[in-house]
Scaffold this active site. Structure first.
Site, mmCIF file in Angstrom:
data_model
loop_
_atom_site.group_PDB
_atom_site.id
_atom_site.type_symbol
_atom_site.label_atom_id
_atom_site.label_comp_id
_atom_site.label_asym_id
_atom_site.label_seq_id
_atom_site.Cartn_x
_atom_site.Cartn_y
_atom_site.Cartn_z
ATOM 1 N N LYS A 94 65.298 169.517 14.009
ATOM 2 C CA LYS A 94 65.822 168.289 14.599
ATOM 3 C C LYS A 94 65.549 167.174 13.593
ATOM 4 C CE LYS A 94 67.441 167.003 18.746
ATOM 5 N NZ LYS A 94 68.290 167.705 19.708
ATOM 6 N N GLY A 194 74.212 162.608 38.236
ATOM 7 C CA GLY A 194 74.771 162.260 36.928
ATOM 8 C C GLY A 194 76.064 163.017 36.705
ATOM 9 N N GLY A 196 78.416 162.584 34.265
ATOM 10 C CA GLY A 196 78.984 162.241 32.962
ATOM 11 C C GLY A 196 79.781 163.426 32.446
ATOM 12 N N ASN A 197 79.745 163.624 31.141
ATOM 13 C CA ASN A 197 80.548 164.688 30.518
ATOM 14 C C ASN A 197 80.243 166.063 31.104
ATOM 15 O OD1 ASN A 197 81.974 163.131 28.558
ATOM 16 N ND2 ASN A 197 80.032 162.887 27.476
HETATM 17 P P1 NAD Z 1 76.559 161.547 29.758
HETATM 18 O O1 NAD Z 1 75.918 160.363 29.114
HETATM 19 O O2 NAD Z 1 78.010 161.818 29.566
HETATM 20 O O3 NAD Z 1 76.338 161.479 31.354
HETATM 21 C C1 NAD Z 1 75.148 161.091 31.953
HETATM 22 C C2 NAD Z 1 75.524 160.452 33.302
HETATM 23 O O4 NAD Z 1 74.334 160.223 34.034
HETATM 24 C C3 NAD Z 1 76.227 159.116 33.165
HETATM 25 O O5 NAD Z 1 77.403 159.098 33.967
HETATM 26 C C4 NAD Z 1 75.177 158.111 33.675
HETATM 27 O O6 NAD Z 1 75.772 156.979 34.332
HETATM 28 C C5 NAD Z 1 74.416 158.953 34.653
HETATM 29 N N1 NAD Z 1 73.068 158.491 34.938
HETATM 30 C C6 NAD Z 1 72.159 157.932 34.096
HETATM 31 N N2 NAD Z 1 71.037 157.647 34.762
HETATM 32 C C7 NAD Z 1 71.213 158.065 36.040
HETATM 33 C C8 NAD Z 1 70.409 158.050 37.206
HETATM 34 N N3 NAD Z 1 69.165 157.542 37.185
HETATM 35 N N4 NAD Z 1 70.921 158.555 38.351
HETATM 36 C C9 NAD Z 1 72.164 159.047 38.394
HETATM 37 N N5 NAD Z 1 72.986 159.082 37.317
HETATM 38 C C10 NAD Z 1 72.510 158.587 36.166
HETATM 39 O O7 NAD Z 1 75.671 162.789 29.322
HETATM 40 P P2 NAD Z 1 76.090 164.337 29.299
HETATM 41 O O8 NAD Z 1 76.625 164.676 27.973
HETATM 42 O O9 NAD Z 1 76.867 164.642 30.519
HETATM 43 O O10 NAD Z 1 74.656 165.031 29.395
HETATM 44 C C11 NAD Z 1 73.942 165.054 30.614
HETATM 45 C C12 NAD Z 1 72.545 165.596 30.367
HETATM 46 O O11 NAD Z 1 72.634 166.919 29.855
HETATM 47 C C13 NAD Z 1 71.721 164.812 29.349
HETATM 48 O O12 NAD Z 1 70.364 164.831 29.742
HETATM 49 C C14 NAD Z 1 71.893 165.608 28.066
HETATM 50 O O13 NAD Z 1 70.793 165.449 27.199
HETATM 51 C C15 NAD Z 1 71.956 167.020 28.608
HETATM 52 N N6 NAD Z 1 72.690 167.971 27.744
HETATM 53 C C16 NAD Z 1 73.975 167.734 27.414
HETATM 54 C C17 NAD Z 1 74.663 168.654 26.606
HETATM 55 C C18 NAD Z 1 76.103 168.427 26.236
HETATM 56 O O14 NAD Z 1 76.751 169.382 25.761
HETATM 57 N N7 NAD Z 1 76.661 167.265 26.460
HETATM 58 C C19 NAD Z 1 74.012 169.803 26.130
HETATM 59 C C20 NAD Z 1 72.670 170.038 26.507
HETATM 60 C C21 NAD Z 1 72.012 169.102 27.316
#
Ligand code: NAD
Length: 366
Positions: A94, A194, A196-197
């Site tokens: 990392k 949450g 998000g993506n």
């Molecule tokens: P993202 O930023 O697209 O989505 C996160 C969502 O969580 C957002 O909509 C945000 O408004 C919401 N959020 C933040 N704080 C919150 C709270 N207290 N209560 C409710 N909702 C809240 O992120 P992502 O890419 O969807 O990733 C989500 C999680 O998964 C992260 O922790 C990330 O590290 C982990 N992750 C993602 C991937 C990936 O491929 N994107 C891979 C491994 C791990």
């Protein structure tokens, strides 16, 4: 200041790197400095027994260098276990760049960082993490081939989130099989925290399977958009953790399973995408004592790393899907192993990862 005993000798302030609590026999730690671009970065290579150390670069305004060093040590170690448990021939690494990604990131700084990555001749391969974009990885790609997560137009594997969500869904089904005797999620109540993506893509899988999905997010706009697309319920209560539910899926922040939430949690299973869901390891033990099945985050959210691994190995979509589907089998094995050995699923997963590394190491030395 953290202190640690290595080989019977207590390390502390006078041993600022190897003495850190988060130092866990990392192979190499590279401090990168460039006066002209303002780059200050640390690359942590934890273990390369299974292959080159792959892991994203995080740009963050760390309060001090200790914080940055500890973050890179902790995160790179986590990548070793994630790759190993997923069966990938990758080690763990990392990088962190110290600074504000919004105001201090420039193409020159990214290229200089890329030159440092290149100087390691492929021992470390970088990717996106917090504060980084696909475009930043494209800039790094101008000076080194040792980067993944680049644009699809430049040969990259594209957005990993749908694959991550599919892996989480597979891990969740395996946890259901373990806890309820069936992996069918129809009519199971699932709270996705949450959307998000990853969270939104997970909601789609759950809805297709007929689960009763409730969503929470800080963004009202996201909530309305996901509700109108999938017909799910928005949570309007004040204390999500104390709601009766079958499955809690943390897909926002880490450390939501902590001293504050743990006694209120009514879920029977926890399976989500967020990294580092357990505030501390002891919270894993507390979940186990309460009969709550925890699917280890680093195992079930490995779809993203499978996706970037495909870039290195030139895998096609079918192979990515097959490897991600296998998260189901691995999760089930880990949960069974955790029960048989009376350890937490997290410990069972780390032990399995360590065994794979040890086996490869002994093969190398033959
Ligand atoms: P993202 O930023 O697209 O989505 C996160 C969502 O969580 C957002 O909509 C945000 O408004 C919401 N959020 C933040 N704080 C919150 C709270 N207290 N209560 C409710 N909702 C809240 O992120 P992502 O890419 O969807 O990733 C989500 C999680 O998964 C992260 O922790 C990330 O590290 C982990 N992750 C993602 C991937 C990936 O491929 N994107 C891979 C491994 C791990």
């Amino acid at each position: 200041m953290n202190s640690k005993v290595i080989s019977g000798k207590e390390l502390s302030k006078a041993d600022p790197v190897f003495g850190q609590l988060s130092f866990d026999d990392h192979e190499q730690i590279v401090f990168c400095n460039d006066k002209d671009t303002g780059l200050k970065a640390i690359i942590g290579i934890h273990n390369t027994v299974l292959g080159p150390a792959l892991g994203g670069t995080r740009m963050w305004n760390y309060a001090n260098e200790w914080e940055a060093l500890n973050d890179v040590l902790r995160l790179s170690r986590g990548m070793t276990f994630k790759a190993a448990i997923t069966g990938l021939n990758l080690g763990g690494g990392k990088a962190v760049i110290i600074g504000d990604a919004k105001t201090q990131k420039t193409p020159e700084l990214m290229r200089k960082f890329g030159e440092f990555v290149h100087s390691l001749s492929g021992k470390y391969i970088t990717a996106e993490d917090v504060g980084m974009t696909t475009e930043d990885m494209d800039t790094v790609r101008e000076v080194t081939p040792y980067v993944t997560g680049i644009s699809e137009s430049k040969g990259g594997a594209g957005n990993p989130s749908p694959i991550t969500a599919y892996g989480v869904f597979m891990g969740m089904k395996a946890a259901a099989k373990f806890k309820f005797g069936s992996d069918v999620l129809e009519d199971k109540s699932v709270f996705v925290q949450g959307i998000g993506n990853v969270g939104e893509a997970l909601v789609e899988h759950l809805v297709n399977e007929g689960a009763k999905v409730t969503i929470t997010d800080l963004s009202q706009e996201r909530l309305e958009s996901v509700r109108s697309k999938y017909g799910v319920s928005i949570y309007t209560g004040k204390d999500l953790y104390s709601e009766a539910m079958d499955i809690y899926a943390p897909c926002a922040l880490g450390a939501t399973i902590n001293d504050d939430s743990i006694y209120r949690l009514k879920a029977k299973i926890i399976a989500g995408a967020a990294n580092n869901q357990l505030a501390e390891d002891r919270h894993g033990v507390m979940l186990q004592e309460r009969g709550i099945v925890y699917a280890p985050d680093f195992l079930i959210n490995a779809g993203g790393i499978i996706n970037v691994y495909a870039e290195l190995e030139n895998y096609d979509r079918q192979e990515i899907i097959r490897k991600t589907e296998n998260i189901y089998n691995t999760t089930l094995e880990i949960l069974q192993r955790s029960e048989a050995n009376d350890v937490t699923p997290n410990v069972a997963a780390v032990n399995t990862a360590k065994e794979r590394i040890a086996k490869r190491k002994s093969e190398h030395s033959k």
